[in-house]
Each structure stands twice: as C-alpha cells, then as structure tokens.
Scaffold this motif. Structure first.
Motif, PDB file in Angstrom:
ATOM      1  N   ALA A   6       0.831  -1.198   0.000  1.00  0.00           N
ATOM      2  CA  ALA A   6       0.000   0.000   0.000  1.00  0.00           C
ATOM      3  C   ALA A   6       0.866   1.248   0.000  1.00  0.00           C
ATOM      4  CB  ALA A   6      -0.934  -0.005   1.208  1.00  0.00           C
ATOM      5  N   ILE A   7       1.944   1.245   0.761  1.00  0.00           N
ATOM      6  CA  ILE A   7       2.855   2.399   0.816  1.00  0.00           C
ATOM      7  C   ILE A   7       3.504   2.614  -0.538  1.00  0.00           C
ATOM      8  CG2 ILE A   7       5.019   3.238   1.802  1.00  0.00           C
ATOM      9  CD1 ILE A   7       4.146   1.928   4.451  1.00  0.00           C
ATOM     10  N   VAL A   8       3.959   1.550  -1.181  1.00  0.00           N
ATOM     11  CA  VAL A   8       4.601   1.655  -2.495  1.00  0.00           C
ATOM     12  C   VAL A   8       3.593   2.167  -3.524  1.00  0.00           C
ATOM     13  CG1 VAL A   8       5.630   0.304  -4.379  1.00  0.00           C
ATOM     14  CG2 VAL A   8       6.385  -0.080  -2.038  1.00  0.00           C
ATOM     15  N   THR A   9       2.380   1.637  -3.483  1.00  0.00           N
ATOM     16  CA  THR A   9       1.333   2.059  -4.425  1.00  0.00           C
ATOM     17  C   THR A   9       1.007   3.540  -4.225  1.00  0.00           C
ATOM     18  OG1 THR A   9       0.392  -0.174  -4.416  1.00  0.00           O
ATOM     19  CG2 THR A   9      -1.005   1.602  -5.232  1.00  0.00           C
ATOM     20  N   GLN A  13       1.643   6.671  -6.839  1.00  0.00           N
ATOM     21  CA  GLN A  13       0.572   7.584  -7.228  1.00  0.00           C
ATOM     22  C   GLN A  13       0.941   9.030  -6.905  1.00  0.00           C
ATOM     23  OE1 GLN A  13      -2.899   6.149  -5.178  1.00  0.00           O
ATOM     24  NE2 GLN A  13      -3.454   4.722  -6.826  1.00  0.00           N
ATOM     25  N   LEU A  14       1.558   9.240  -5.760  1.00  0.00           N
ATOM     26  CA  LEU A  14       1.982  10.579  -5.365  1.00  0.00           C
ATOM     27  C   LEU A  14       3.025  11.123  -6.337  1.00  0.00           C
ATOM     28  CD1 LEU A  14       1.857  12.891  -3.308  1.00  0.00           C
ATOM     29  CD2 LEU A  14       3.616  11.689  -1.987  1.00  0.00           C
ATOM     30  N   ASN A  15       4.010  10.301  -6.691  1.00  0.00           N
ATOM     31  CA  ASN A  15       5.055  10.719  -7.640  1.00  0.00           C
ATOM     32  C   ASN A  15       4.477  11.019  -9.023  1.00  0.00           C
ATOM     33  OD1 ASN A  15       7.099  10.574  -5.729  1.00  0.00           O
ATOM     34  ND2 ASN A  15       7.615   8.444  -6.199  1.00  0.00           N
ATOM     35  N   GLN A  16       3.533  10.197  -9.476  1.00  0.00           N
ATOM     36  CA  GLN A  16       2.904  10.425 -10.778  1.00  0.00           C
ATOM     37  C   GLN A  16       2.097  11.733 -10.768  1.00  0.00           C
ATOM     38  OE1 GLN A  16       0.621   6.875 -11.523  1.00  0.00           O
ATOM     39  NE2 GLN A  16       2.386   5.740 -12.344  1.00  0.00           N
ATOM     40  N   ALA A  17       1.377  11.958  -9.678  1.00  0.00           N
ATOM     41  CA  ALA A  17       0.588  13.183  -9.574  1.00  0.00           C
ATOM     42  C   ALA A  17       1.483  14.414  -9.553  1.00  0.00           C
ATOM     43  CB  ALA A  17      -0.295  13.150  -8.329  1.00  0.00           C
ATOM     44  N   ARG A  18       2.613  14.335  -8.841  1.00  0.00           N
ATOM     45  CA  ARG A  18       3.558  15.465  -8.798  1.00  0.00           C
ATOM     46  C   ARG A  18       4.182  15.698 -10.167  1.00  0.00           C
ATOM     47  NH1 ARG A  18       6.429  14.077  -2.993  1.00  0.00           N
ATOM     48  NH2 ARG A  18       4.862  15.126  -1.712  1.00  0.00           N
TER      49      ARG A  18
END
Length: 185
Positions: A6-9, A13-18
């Motif tokens: 869950a942390i990796v996912t 997602q956070l990196n893609q959004a940034r």
C-alpha cells in the motif's frame, strides 16, 4: 507486507501526480510566454501598420483618411498610435474633392469579375478625363465591383500608383497615360 504494498502504491501515485502537476505547470508557463510574444508581435505589427498608413497619407493625399478604420484589437493601441504616429496639422478640406458614397446603389454587375486596374481603365476611358479616387470608387461600386480587405480607397490608389498605365495628375486624381490605349492594343 500489505502495508508495504500500500505504501509503495500510494508513493507511486503521489510521484505520478507530482510529475503530472510539474508538466501542467510547465505547459502553462510556455503558453504564457507564447502569449506575451504574440502580444509583442501584435503591437509591432500595429506600429508598422500605423507608420505605413501615415506614409500612404503623406504620399496619396486626403482621400486615404476616409477609408474604413481598422477593426483589429490591440490593448495598447492608443499608446502606440499617440506615441508613434507623426503628428501633422490637419489639411484643409478641398471643395473639389468628391464625396464617398457608402450606400451606393449597385446598378450593374459588369465589374464583378474584374480587377482594380481593369475597372479603373474602363471608367477613365468612359469619362474622357482624369477622375479622383473617390469618384472611381463610387463608380466601381455602382458597377458591381467588390473590394476585399479593410482599406478600399488605399487599395485603389496604390493599385493605380503601381500600374504604369495610370498617372497621377493631382492629389488623389488619376488619368490614363495613353488616352487611346484601347486603339493601340
């Protein structure tokens, strides 16, 4: 283990959004730069137009001032016009200058397929003498001539000025170089 997944996912997602946000911000900055460049280009073009119109007025006389005004939108238009257009004292109006008729009744369509020099040559031959650009303009409209663009009188005068078949005999007044040009050709 599920927490690690869950942390990796969530981290992905956070990196893609940034990254997506950075790309969007970069595109906005590029578009804003392009808008500034286009506004600068528009201002320069308007300055060139104003200078060219001023030069045409100086060369061709009063009739140019009666052409249809520009409809272009430039935010700084008044600043450009006031600071860059050479100021001259207004010319006195000549009483012999024929008026322009904006509501001309079309009487025929004989000039609908002709170019400016062709129509002007016919009218000058028929008149038997020189005509002012305003008279030519009115007669051309009456005979179904369609002018393109914004500045009909400027187009007409410049076309006659550039054509060796016509000669300028006065302010805004043209005649044929050879009166019997039709017989020679």
């Amino acid at each position: 283990m599920q927490d690690d997944t869950a942390i990796v996912t969530l981290s992905n997602q956070l990196n893609q959004a940034r990254a997506s946000r950075r790309q969007a911000q970069l595109r906005i900055e590029q578009n804003e730069l392009e808008v500034r460049q286009l506004k600068t280009q528009l201002a320069e073009d308007e300055l060139t137009i104003n200078r060219t119109q001023a030069a045409l007025r100086a060369l061709l006389g009063d009739f140019v001032q009666e052409s249809k005004p520009s409809t272009r939108y430039i935010p700084d238009e008044t600043i450009v016009r006031n600071s860059e257009t050479p100021s001259r004292s207004p010319r006195p109006q000549r009483s012999s200058k024929p008026p322009i008729h904006r509501d001309v009744e079309i009487k025929s369509t004989r000039f609908s397929e002709l170019k400016i020099p062709q129509a002007a040559m016919i009218l000058l031959r028929e008149s038997g003498g020189p005509l002012h650009v305003n008279e030519l303009y009115n007669l051309m409209l009456e005979n179904g001539f369609h002018f393109g663009g914004d500045n009909h009188l400027i187009s007409l005068a410049v076309s006659l000025n550039r054509n060796p078949r016509f000669r300028k005999v006065g302010p805004g007044t043209f005649d044929l170089v050879m009166r019997d040009a039709g017989q020679v050709a």
